[in-house]
Design a protein around this motif. Sequence first.
Motif, short mmCIF file in Angstrom:
data_model
loop_
_atom_site.label_atom_id
_atom_site.label_comp_id
_atom_site.label_asym_id
_atom_site.label_seq_id
_atom_site.Cartn_x
_atom_site.Cartn_y
_atom_site.Cartn_z
N ILE A 1 -5.45 -9.31 -4.78
CA ILE A 1 -4.30 -9.67 -5.22
C ILE A 1 -3.12 -7.86 -5.22
O ILE A 1 -1.69 -8.35 -5.42
CB ILE A 1 -3.72 -11.22 -5.53
N ALA A 2 -3.71 -7.94 -6.21
CA ALA A 2 -3.19 -6.85 -7.37
C ALA A 2 -2.54 -6.35 -6.45
O ALA A 2 -1.13 -5.39 -6.18
CB ALA A 2 -3.35 -6.47 -8.61
N ARG A 3 -3.01 -5.01 -5.44
CA ARG A 3 -3.17 -3.90 -4.73
C ARG A 3 -2.27 -4.63 -3.66
O ARG A 3 -1.37 -3.93 -3.30
CB ARG A 3 -4.12 -3.79 -4.10
N ALA A 4 -2.91 -5.24 -2.77
CA ALA A 4 -1.47 -6.38 -1.95
C ALA A 4 -0.03 -6.02 -2.45
O ALA A 4 1.31 -6.32 -1.86
CB ALA A 4 -1.81 -7.60 -1.50
N VAL A 5 0.17 -6.94 -3.72
CA VAL A 5 2.07 -6.97 -4.86
C VAL A 5 2.25 -5.32 -4.85
O VAL A 5 3.80 -4.85 -4.59
CB VAL A 5 1.30 -7.81 -5.41
N ALA A 6 0.87 -4.55 -4.69
CA ALA A 6 1.57 -2.95 -5.58
C ALA A 6 1.92 -2.77 -3.37
O ALA A 6 2.82 -2.01 -3.94
CB ALA A 6 0.47 -2.00 -5.85
N ALA A 7 1.26 -2.75 -2.92
CA ALA A 7 1.93 -2.12 -1.98
C ALA A 7 2.99 -3.33 -1.53
O ALA A 7 3.87 -2.60 -0.43
CB ALA A 7 0.54 -2.95 -0.29
N THR A 8 3.64 -4.12 -1.69
CA THR A 8 4.53 -5.03 -1.24
C THR A 8 5.84 -3.92 -2.27
O THR A 8 7.14 -4.23 -1.32
CB THR A 8 4.50 -6.23 -1.67
N LEU A 9 5.70 -3.63 -3.62
CA LEU A 9 6.89 -3.24 -4.49
C LEU A 9 7.27 -1.82 -3.57
O LEU A 9 8.07 -1.94 -4.08
CB LEU A 9 6.05 -3.32 -5.53
N ALA A 10 6.07 -1.23 -3.21
CA ALA A 10 5.82 -0.09 -2.68
C ALA A 10 7.25 0.11 -1.33
O ALA A 10 7.83 1.08 -1.38
CB ALA A 10 4.41 0.55 -1.83
N SER A 11 7.48 -1.30 -0.81
CA SER A 11 8.07 -1.14 -0.02
C SER A 11 10.11 -1.76 -0.04
O SER A 11 10.74 -2.04 0.39
CB SER A 11 8.06 -2.57 1.46
N GLY A 12 9.90 -1.46 -1.40
CA GLY A 12 11.26 -1.87 -2.25
C GLY A 12 11.24 -3.53 -2.24
O GLY A 12 12.68 -3.78 -2.93
N ARG A 13 10.60 -4.54 -2.14
CA ARG A 13 10.77 -5.56 -1.94
C ARG A 13 9.60 -6.63 -3.25
O ARG A 13 9.04 -5.70 -4.00
CB ARG A 13 9.68 -6.60 -0.71
#
Length: 716
Positions: A226-238
């Motif tokens: 779950i944390a990696r999915a959140v990190a990927a989302t934050l990497a897109s600026g969201r």
Amino acid sequence: MSSNDEQGQDAVEGPPEQLALMREFLRHEKQVPKAKPRTWRGAPLAEELPVARVMVNKGVLHLDRYFDYAVTEELDADAQPGVRVRVRFGAGAHRVRDGRREGGGLIDGFVVERVAESDYQGPLAALAQVVSPEPVLSAELLGLARAVADRYAGSLADVLQLAIPPRNARAEKKDFPPPLPAPGAPDAGSWARYEQGPAFLEALAGGGAPRAVWTALPGPLWAEEIARAVAATLASGRGAVVVVPDGRSVERVDAALADVLGEGRHAVLTADAGPEKRYREWLAVRRGAVRAVVGTRSAMFAPVRDLGLVVVWDDGDSNLSEPHAPLPHAREVLELRATLDKCAFLLGGTSCTVEAAQLVASGWARPLAAAREQVRRSAPLVRTVGDQELARDEAARAARLPSLAWQTVREGLKTGPVLVQVPRRGYVPRLACERCRTPARCGNCAGPLEAPDAQDLRCGWCGRTESGWRCAECGFHRLRAQIVGARRTAEELGRAFPAVPVRTSGRDHVLDVVPGAPALVVSTPGAEPVAEGGYAAALLLDGWAMLGRPDLRAGEDALRRWIAAASLVRGQEAGGVVVVVAEPTLRPVQALVRWDPVGNAQRELAERAELGFPPVSRMAAVSGRAEDVEEFLRVAELPAEAEVLGPIPLPVTEAGRPRRTQDPPVGERWERALVRVPQGRGAALASALKVAQAARLARGGGGEGVRIRVDPPDIG
């Protein structure tokens, strides 16, 4: 000319046509007096947008609308859309005497918008106070709250109470640092174990909005994933919102987010944090200081900016169903957020609910799972013991454990701790006929019989002792413990393995982590602690008690609890073994043996489609006194496709016993009717029920009255 006006006009010099225009202007000025400045109690009103549209904090359906209030010049700067205000509301709030407004108590509310004019024809009361200039209600949150209220036939004010935490003045004074730069996209990590896992992360990091139902592999890595999915989302600026059922799950995801993202990039929202800390964390999210949130069910409304991903974990857990009006479920709220905000959606769990299977079957979401070879490597070996075998096994008489269970415990204790799951916590067992399993009832009041000292029978309601009991169904005279609690099981196992430490985990005392050393851990479902290195083995006792509940979800819920416990056991390659004491031929037991929760959910969904049960249909429960329910259903303009099931009587709530939100008042006899409509007509059903309830309340039908619950989790 005799009038002063005429003399003044004659005194004006100029061309005749100009004089004619001037005379016309003066006559018009005399006939139309100048407008007086707009005031309220002598205070001038705001020059621009002097009307505030307010959502008052009054959660009754017939008042589920906005009310207009005048904005004085003094409050003009602070009374902006989204702020908390206090207004006069109630009897006398709209009466005016000598230019002054009378009556009406002060009540909290939110400014929704500022407008130039009001649709209300009479004089407006003014805002009494701006509680805080902090704009806590954004347009996005207002839209979500309205959608939730409409879906669940509730009021907007009730939803806003769930969505916005109480104010804490000290927390509002805190200055938050600017948000940290977006992190880089993470590597796939353990997501590589899933066939579409890396592609899912790539879509999130690229700004996409994939929707997935994720069947997680057993083990402790789900929080990191779950944390990696959140990190990927934050990497897109969201931003991202993660909702989990309980505080222990929050702690695991919190730790995983700190490891993957680093400190200062996420907030934790739980009720246990205390009012100041909770509001401070919520403000950090609203002001944009952090872009990621993890929390329990209240976090489903977290005001994350530029939302890119919503995650709900273990949606079958009852903790995700809000017990306060209008009783929304976190899964449904996050589905609405994904639709309204056009963001990604991830529903995960080691098991699979029927609702999750419906999302995949409808095409709204895609499945995200591992290959069967990977599942077999990660899951423990599951062995079954039927109840008939248990009854024949002489070694099981003392503690209802067959020889296979004893052998599994002995072997497991050689290499690590062993988990024992029992359906309920407690010492006093409930009794049933040994032959036909009919519950043993008191001959005086029909209450449940108990054996607190293992000898005399006594009623759990009236306290009378019972001698010479015989089963009312088959006439047999021998009893068995219907459910033996965790404490008694721990005592039995402690006597059988005197050199091994025995720990219990349940409602009153929940363990989070236990060491990896040999020990017996006796737990109720949902309270199982994590063992360091995983459990060597697990026993799942009294499966018939979990499967025998009169509930549409009994099989699904039993399988979810079994898989949750078995997921804490080491994989088959590491020697992990699980023994389930239940009838081997039952579908949930076979699904556990094959470790196939998705297949079980799909078959359950097909059966519900044949029977017309949710989630294939939409349903609402209407409960109350028999005459109230009958009258309500008679006047409600239900959709043409609506089908009414029942009503049926509800169990009477006894004095001194815990009362759930949906239970009738103590001692009252209530009935419940179910109203069913096809999929796609749920909005029409909710609207009809809301209109009928609002009309009833407007006529003075208050009190306990009629209760409505849309999509009730328990329709057994």
